[in-house]
Design a protein around this motif. Sequence first.
Motif, mmCIF file in Angstrom:
data_model
loop_
_atom_site.group_PDB
_atom_site.id
_atom_site.type_symbol
_atom_site.label_atom_id
_atom_site.label_comp_id
_atom_site.label_asym_id
_atom_site.label_seq_id
_atom_site.Cartn_x
_atom_site.Cartn_y
_atom_site.Cartn_z
ATOM 1 N N THR A 187 1.899 0.675 -9.134
ATOM 2 C CA THR A 187 1.168 0.114 -7.343
ATOM 3 C C THR A 187 1.705 1.236 -6.105
ATOM 4 O OG1 THR A 187 3.706 -0.860 -6.811
ATOM 5 C CG2 THR A 187 2.087 -1.860 -8.477
ATOM 6 N N ALA A 188 1.662 0.288 -4.796
ATOM 7 C CA ALA A 188 2.439 1.726 -3.572
ATOM 8 C C ALA A 188 3.457 0.723 -3.139
ATOM 9 C CB ALA A 188 1.015 1.490 -2.296
ATOM 10 N N GLN A 189 3.427 -0.442 -4.017
ATOM 11 C CA GLN A 189 5.184 -1.242 -3.335
ATOM 12 C C GLN A 189 6.163 -0.848 -3.287
ATOM 13 O OE1 GLN A 189 3.695 -4.353 -2.013
ATOM 14 N NE2 GLN A 189 1.908 -2.916 -2.155
ATOM 15 N N LYS A 190 7.084 -1.451 -3.522
ATOM 16 C CA LYS A 190 8.316 -0.531 -3.192
ATOM 17 C C LYS A 190 9.074 -1.412 -3.427
ATOM 18 C CE LYS A 190 7.100 3.283 -1.882
ATOM 19 N NZ LYS A 190 6.622 4.308 -2.838
ATOM 20 N N VAL A 191 10.451 -1.839 -4.971
ATOM 21 C CA VAL A 191 10.958 -2.628 -5.010
ATOM 22 C C VAL A 191 12.779 -1.692 -4.592
ATOM 23 C CG1 VAL A 191 12.771 -2.954 -6.746
ATOM 24 C CG2 VAL A 191 10.504 -3.293 -6.946
ATOM 25 N N VAL A 224 -1.584 -11.448 1.269
ATOM 26 C CA VAL A 224 -0.272 -11.060 2.242
ATOM 27 C C VAL A 224 -0.437 -10.609 3.816
ATOM 28 C CG1 VAL A 224 2.083 -10.771 2.761
ATOM 29 C CG2 VAL A 224 2.077 -11.797 0.882
ATOM 30 N N GLY A 225 -1.276 -9.286 3.029
ATOM 31 C CA GLY A 225 -1.835 -8.323 4.028
ATOM 32 C C GLY A 225 -3.097 -9.626 4.723
ATOM 33 N N PRO A 229 -4.853 -0.306 -6.080
ATOM 34 C CA PRO A 229 -3.131 -0.094 -5.438
ATOM 35 C C PRO A 229 -3.598 0.771 -4.517
ATOM 36 C CG PRO A 229 -2.876 1.628 -6.933
ATOM 37 C CD PRO A 229 -3.799 0.641 -7.710
ATOM 38 N N ALA A 230 -3.087 1.116 -2.495
ATOM 39 C CA ALA A 230 -3.107 2.035 -2.237
ATOM 40 C C ALA A 230 -4.872 1.676 -1.066
ATOM 41 C CB ALA A 230 -3.224 3.369 -2.100
ATOM 42 N N GLN A 231 -5.181 0.403 -0.969
ATOM 43 C CA GLN A 231 -6.441 0.414 -1.110
ATOM 44 C C GLN A 231 -6.160 -1.225 0.663
ATOM 45 O OE1 GLN A 231 -9.442 0.796 -2.494
ATOM 46 N NE2 GLN A 231 -7.512 2.308 -3.743
ATOM 47 N N GLY A 232 -5.770 -0.783 1.079
ATOM 48 C CA GLY A 232 -5.390 -0.943 2.398
ATOM 49 C C GLY A 232 -4.170 -2.113 2.440
ATOM 50 N N GLU A 233 -3.587 -2.774 1.456
ATOM 51 C CA GLU A 233 -2.639 -3.362 1.438
ATOM 52 C C GLU A 233 -1.668 -3.011 1.529
ATOM 53 O OE1 GLU A 233 -1.728 -1.675 -2.229
ATOM 54 O OE2 GLU A 233 -3.420 -1.868 -1.182
ATOM 55 N N PRO A 234 -1.179 -4.050 2.268
ATOM 56 C CA PRO A 234 0.554 -3.660 3.238
ATOM 57 C C PRO A 234 1.396 -3.116 1.872
ATOM 58 C CG PRO A 234 0.645 -6.319 3.046
ATOM 59 C CD PRO A 234 -0.695 -5.556 2.348
ATOM 60 N N VAL A 235 2.440 -2.018 2.136
ATOM 61 C CA VAL A 235 3.425 -1.499 1.382
ATOM 62 C C VAL A 235 4.612 -2.504 1.704
ATOM 63 C CG1 VAL A 235 5.199 0.468 0.686
ATOM 64 C CG2 VAL A 235 3.388 0.288 0.989
ATOM 65 N N LEU A 236 5.237 -3.318 0.739
ATOM 66 C CA LEU A 236 6.088 -5.253 0.945
ATOM 67 C C LEU A 236 6.531 -4.366 0.055
ATOM 68 C CD1 LEU A 236 3.715 -7.992 0.154
ATOM 69 C CD2 LEU A 236 4.575 -7.018 2.272
ATOM 70 N N ALA A 274 -1.786 -7.676 -6.250
ATOM 71 C CA ALA A 274 -2.949 -8.516 -5.387
ATOM 72 C C ALA A 274 -2.205 -9.417 -4.575
ATOM 73 C CB ALA A 274 -2.611 -9.507 -7.045
ATOM 74 N N LEU A 275 -0.978 -9.713 -4.756
ATOM 75 C CA LEU A 275 0.280 -10.140 -3.914
ATOM 76 C C LEU A 275 0.037 -9.573 -2.570
ATOM 77 C CD1 LEU A 275 3.521 -12.424 -4.339
ATOM 78 C CD2 LEU A 275 3.478 -10.106 -2.329
ATOM 79 N N ALA A 276 0.435 -8.453 -2.852
ATOM 80 C CA ALA A 276 -0.099 -7.475 -1.349
ATOM 81 C C ALA A 276 -0.810 -8.004 -0.763
ATOM 82 C CB ALA A 276 0.539 -6.172 -1.980
ATOM 83 N N GLY A 277 -2.039 -7.944 -1.141
ATOM 84 C CA GLY A 277 -2.689 -8.077 0.020
ATOM 85 C C GLY A 277 -3.555 -9.400 -0.395
#
Length: 343
Positions: A43-47, A311-312, A14-21, A306-309
């Motif tokens: 992860t850096a993601q937000k539910v 998408v980004g 996480p936090a390797q440049g992928e967007p926070v979805l 992986a998905l966030a990356g």
Amino acid sequence: MLPRTLPEPNLFLPAQGEPVLRWGVIGAGWIAGFFVDAVHAHTAQKVVAVGARVSTRAESFARAHGIPTAHTTVDALLDDPGVDVVYVAAPQSEHLSLGLRAIAAGKHVLIEKPLATNAADAQRLVDAARGAGVFLMEAMWTRYLPQTLMIRRLIDDGILGEVRSVISDHGQPLADDPNHRLLQAGTGGGALLDLGIYPIQLDSMVLGEPSSITAVGSLTATGVDATSTVVLGHGSEQSTLMTSILTRTPTVASICGTDASIEIDGPFHIPTAFALRSRDLFEEPVVWSDTSGVALMDGLAWEATALAGYVGAGRAESPLHTHAETVSILATIDEARRQLGAL
């Protein structure tokens, strides 16, 4: 001889440049709970929202898992402008309809495996996502685990030589309750779609689409597949895959090459370890273990990052589990179920 040290896999950290979805979850069952907890912890993601058919279940789920918004209907979640991506964790009989609705709402979509209950419906989802310009991925979390990334690298580096066969099984005694969804015909029941998909996707990852499919097994009283052994031909080579909802099996896997083999500890589809063994019977194996600290069901976190990356990066699908391969795996299951006479 085997290499005595192994390279490090490139993990979906996480936090390797992928967007926070901002994630919305459809469904309030056990897998949704594991997924949300894993995302929050690793992860850096937000539910940010959850929706379910029964509003009270959504509300209790939100409280239990620290989700700020519980929508009273699924449509309300899909209409929420604060949701970027939807994770569909409803029963697999609903994957097609919910997936199509999420795509039509302009959301990126992660759908629990199987993507749909047959290859034709999976292709409908793929076509809809392509037409809408949104990202679609099957939640085949095993593809994004550290061990799988390590195994891919060993194969790509030629350490195994030519891969000739995959031998794998997955069995859990899930048929005791006559009302269990896996015993229901016509709604994605049976062992192959729920458990057998793991050995089949491993074979697909390593050897690609089979040239022949042979299945033998048994059915439940309700007409769904209870056990099966599926032999997949790849030219002159064969892989042997077994699954059952009647009994627990070792749930291990071997990838067999001309120079070396990989033996994955059970359960092979979750974070685990493997041994790299030489063709020399007496050479000491090299053992690799997942040291990430992301254990058991927390491994669901890797697919979210992986998905966030992806998408980004502007991708429409996962390069590690493409739409075409996802549909192909379901086509293999379709044929195996047809041979077994499963409903």
